[in-house]
Design an enzyme around this catalytic site. Sequence first.
Site, PDB file in Angstrom:
ATOM      1  N   PHE A 129       0.922  -1.163  -0.061  1.00 47.04           N
ATOM      2  CA  PHE A 129      -0.183  -0.333  -0.091  1.00 47.04           C
ATOM      3  C   PHE A 129       0.772   1.079   0.426  1.00 47.04           C
ATOM      4  O   PHE A 129       1.760   1.707   0.718  1.00 47.04           O
ATOM      5  CB  PHE A 129      -0.573  -0.157   1.294  1.00 47.04           C
ATOM      6  CG  PHE A 129      -1.534   1.135   1.268  1.00 47.04           C
ATOM      7  CD1 PHE A 129      -2.584   1.530   0.814  1.00 47.04           C
ATOM      8  CD2 PHE A 129      -1.484   2.487   2.135  1.00 47.04           C
ATOM      9  CE1 PHE A 129      -3.954   2.394   0.609  1.00 47.04           C
ATOM     10  CE2 PHE A 129      -2.366   3.412   2.440  1.00 47.04           C
ATOM     11  CZ  PHE A 129      -3.445   4.012   1.504  1.00 47.04           C
ATOM     12  N   ASP A 217       9.449   2.583   0.904  1.00 46.47           N
ATOM     13  CA  ASP A 217       8.711   3.729   1.531  1.00 46.47           C
ATOM     14  C   ASP A 217       8.275   3.745   3.141  1.00 46.47           C
ATOM     15  O   ASP A 217       8.078   2.392   3.539  1.00 46.47           O
ATOM     16  CB  ASP A 217       6.914   3.409   1.021  1.00 46.47           C
ATOM     17  CG  ASP A 217       5.568   3.539   1.529  1.00 46.47           C
ATOM     18  OD1 ASP A 217       5.917   4.328   2.643  1.00 46.47           O
ATOM     19  OD2 ASP A 217       4.981   3.790   0.798  1.00 46.47           O
ATOM     20  N   LYS A 246       4.070  10.570   8.093  1.00 44.36           N
ATOM     21  CA  LYS A 246       3.338  10.479   9.547  1.00 44.36           C
ATOM     22  C   LYS A 246       3.996  11.135  10.261  1.00 44.36           C
ATOM     23  O   LYS A 246       3.852  11.611  11.193  1.00 44.36           O
ATOM     24  CB  LYS A 246       3.268   8.619   9.365  1.00 44.36           C
ATOM     25  CG  LYS A 246       2.186   7.963   8.079  1.00 44.36           C
ATOM     26  CD  LYS A 246       2.034   6.428   8.468  1.00 44.36           C
ATOM     27  CE  LYS A 246       1.222   6.906   7.659  1.00 44.36           C
ATOM     28  NZ  LYS A 246      -0.272   6.049   8.263  1.00 44.36           N
TER      29      LYS A 246
END
Length: 389
Positions: A129, A217, A246
């Site tokens: 994802f 990522d 984040k």
Amino acid sequence: MTAACLMTTYQPLALSFTRGLGTRLWDQQGREYLDAVAGVAVTNVGHSHPRLVTAISEQAGLLLHTSNLYSIDWQQRLAQRLTQLSGLDRAFFNNSGAEANETALKLARLHGWKKAIEEPLVVVMENAFHGRTLGTMAASDGPSVRLGFQRLPGDFLKVGFGDLAALEAITQQFGPRIAAVLLEPIQGESGVLPAPPGYLKALREHCTRHGWLMMLDEIQTGIGRTGAWFAFQHEGIVPDVMTLAKGLGNGVPIGACLARASVAQLFTPGSHGSTFGGNPLACRVGCTVLDIIEEQGLLQNAAQQGTHLLARLRVELREHPQVLAIRGQGLMIGIELARPYRDLALRAAHEHGLLINVTRGKIIRLLPPLTLDAKEVEMIVRAITRLVD
């Protein structure tokens, strides 16, 4: 229930919070909760940290935005800190993880263009994802993410996560067209699936041998989540490109794409941009987050408490018939259940005052702030043990 004036892209729990402090949140009725989600790995240094409150307040009274038409001191400071910590050379700032991954994918395209590849391909992983834009959806896996969005960009090759034989097979078939590999060191949304030991190192060697970019990522794993600044550091490697978001802003939106100098220079003035990216507020917050993690020893705490939490969960749940696996690294832990449990997150909140995330209906994700202490570890273990009974 979602308010009538909001698009129905989420199905939020019937909980609303009015304030937070450290690892705790309080709802509108004043009930206290232990936050083991941290805004999905965002509030790494906890809620309402006084250093962040001061930094945000001061910066709001000085300067919020000028645009990248002008030099931004805090942006340069944050870029210097991140490159020193990561071993990479240059940074580009934007507003989110998806945008950071789009930046990485543009670098991959340019890398392919420089190598005279007419239609460059990027290798991605099954169950990955990477975001909700059309490009990052195409790089992600899972029918629920893609439903209704046909004709996505098709320049991706999917292989099994951790499967070196599959990687070798597509190298034989498509090698001259491949420009890069994009992957998460630990697949978060798919249920906290760590890369097999040695896989990242073997992939690093494979990319170097074939002239591909290794792009990681680290949007969920970065900024201390696994007990190191970045998850790749556990394997003793350095990627060519890394994306962050984040935890870098602890709730203030910011994303970053870091790259080696030889890759970063593929961008030239006008080839990429972001109106809000790297503004003074977001970058000052990012610098303050890094200060807090260093000064409070939160990398060491995440490693220590994460190891303790993982061990305690495995002891308490080792013979539970509904628990298939418990896995993770640092304070990023997944508990896989044998069958889906409806409303598990709501039950955890109502019955135990514990906020958890449940992905794919049957995987409990624990992503608490890096400030978690031993007493709170025991609170989580007791609540999870009762919850799955």
